[in-house]
Enzyme design. Structure first.
Site, short mmCIF file in Angstrom:
data_model
loop_
_atom_site.label_atom_id
_atom_site.label_comp_id
_atom_site.label_asym_id
_atom_site.label_seq_id
_atom_site.Cartn_x
_atom_site.Cartn_y
_atom_site.Cartn_z
N ASP A 25 38.57 36.60 49.88
CA ASP A 25 38.23 37.38 48.68
C ASP A 25 37.90 38.83 48.99
O ASP A 25 37.48 39.57 48.11
CB ASP A 25 37.03 36.73 47.98
CG ASP A 25 37.32 35.28 47.60
OD1 ASP A 25 38.09 35.08 46.65
OD2 ASP A 25 36.80 34.36 48.26
N ASP A 75 32.33 44.16 45.38
CA ASP A 75 31.17 43.25 45.42
C ASP A 75 30.25 43.49 46.60
O ASP A 75 29.10 43.06 46.60
CB ASP A 75 31.65 41.79 45.42
CG ASP A 75 32.22 41.41 44.06
OD1 ASP A 75 31.69 41.86 43.04
OD2 ASP A 75 33.22 40.65 44.04
N ARG A 83 26.58 34.69 40.62
CA ARG A 83 26.62 35.35 41.93
C ARG A 83 25.44 36.28 42.19
O ARG A 83 25.12 36.59 43.33
CB ARG A 83 27.93 36.14 42.07
CG ARG A 83 29.20 35.30 41.93
CD ARG A 83 29.44 34.44 43.17
NE ARG A 83 30.59 33.58 43.04
CZ ARG A 83 31.84 33.95 43.28
NH1 ARG A 83 32.12 35.19 43.63
NH2 ARG A 83 32.83 33.09 43.16
N HIS A 140 31.21 38.08 35.78
CA HIS A 140 30.45 39.23 36.28
C HIS A 140 30.16 40.12 35.07
O HIS A 140 30.88 40.08 34.08
CB HIS A 140 31.29 40.06 37.25
CG HIS A 140 31.27 39.59 38.68
ND1 HIS A 140 32.38 39.61 39.49
CD2 HIS A 140 30.27 39.12 39.46
CE1 HIS A 140 32.07 39.16 40.70
NE2 HIS A 140 30.79 38.85 40.71
N CYS A 179 37.12 45.54 40.48
CA CYS A 179 36.78 44.77 41.69
C CYS A 179 37.47 45.26 42.94
O CYS A 179 36.99 45.06 44.06
CB CYS A 179 37.19 43.29 41.55
SG CYS A 179 36.89 42.55 39.98
#
Length: 255
Positions: free
Chosen positions: A62, A68, A133, A163, A250
């Site tokens: 990922d 992130d 998360r 998110h 992202c």
């Protein structure tokens, strides 16, 4: 909004297709993904930023979702503590890369977890989402860091979104793109809202990069609304990114 000078992005590895996802959209096509990622990097360059492109890391499926692993401001970087255990090692590379650009670092420490995808900056204000998360402790730590640096910070527990930035984007000039649970959320009442309908929800994850707003391809209604708000748009095919719960924000760290 101050102009972005630099962007960090990361080439997806072949292991990407085995990464985490809740999307139910099927397995990504790796070759197609690479083409889409290249298009993304080209679009960023068109926006006038200098792109640092990191090589793929097969051990972290990922890790192309670099957003992130850090939260960046003009003055300092916050190294996060990603909520998915398989992603935790990603912060090592990001920190070492950011040392070329920043002298001042803050850190989210366990048991706090935090994903950069849950953090939205709107001028001097930050919104911090609590999600699967990002936990309360991680959100609290970031709020404390930001407030100690002179920013305002508001914590927002998410109801449905994966998110925070899945359903919201700040375009500058007090304009906020909102979808789903954020359309009527009191925290965003002071903004001029560009409301995205439920069918086009994915396109709420767009990014303003200097003179352009980059949006996913195939959302004519969203494009029209953003153009009418006075922004020039660049549309990108995001199909293989969407399959792994990813969006435009992202894939890069912008600063």
């Amino acid at each position: 909004m101050s102009k972005f000078q630099k962007v960090i992005a990361k080439t997806p590895g072949k292991s990407y297709v085995e990464g985490l996802t809740t999307s139910d959209l099927g397995k990504p096509d790796y070759e197609k993904l690479l083409v889409q990622h290249e298009g993304y990097v080209e679009a960023l360059k068109k926006c006038g930023v200098e792109v640092t492109l990191l090589a793929a890391s097969e051990e972290f499926p990922d890790s192309t979702f670099v957003e992130d692993a850090a939260v960046l401001t003009a003055e300092f970087a916050v190294i996060t503590n990603p909520g998915a255990e398989s992603r935790n090692g990603e912060i090592v590379e990001i920190e070492s890369v950011l040392k070329d650009f920043y002298d001042k670092f803050h850190y989210i420490k366990s048991p706090g977890t935090l994903d950069g995808g849950d953090i939205l900056q709107a001028d001097n204000k930050f919104y911090i989402g609590i999600s699967e998360r990002t936990n309360e402790e991680g959100a609290r730590q970031l709020k404390e860091i930001l407030e100690s640096e002179g920013f305002e910070a508001t914590i927002i527990p998410l109801q449905k979104f994966f998110h925070l930035k899945t359903g919201i984007a700040y375009l500058g000039n007090n304009k906020m793109v909102v979808a789903g649970e954020f359309v009527d959320h009191l925290a965003f009442d002071s903004y001029d809202k560009i409301v995205i309908n439920d069918a086009d929800e994915y396109s709420a994850n767009c990014i303003r990069v200097n003179d352009y707003v980059i949006i996913p391809k195939g959302y004519s209604e969203t494009k029209r609304k953003i153009n009418e708000a006075g922004y020039e748009t660049i549309e990108l095919d995001m199909s293989e990114v969407q399959k792994q719960d990813g969006g435009l924000s992202c894939l890069s760290l912008r600063f």
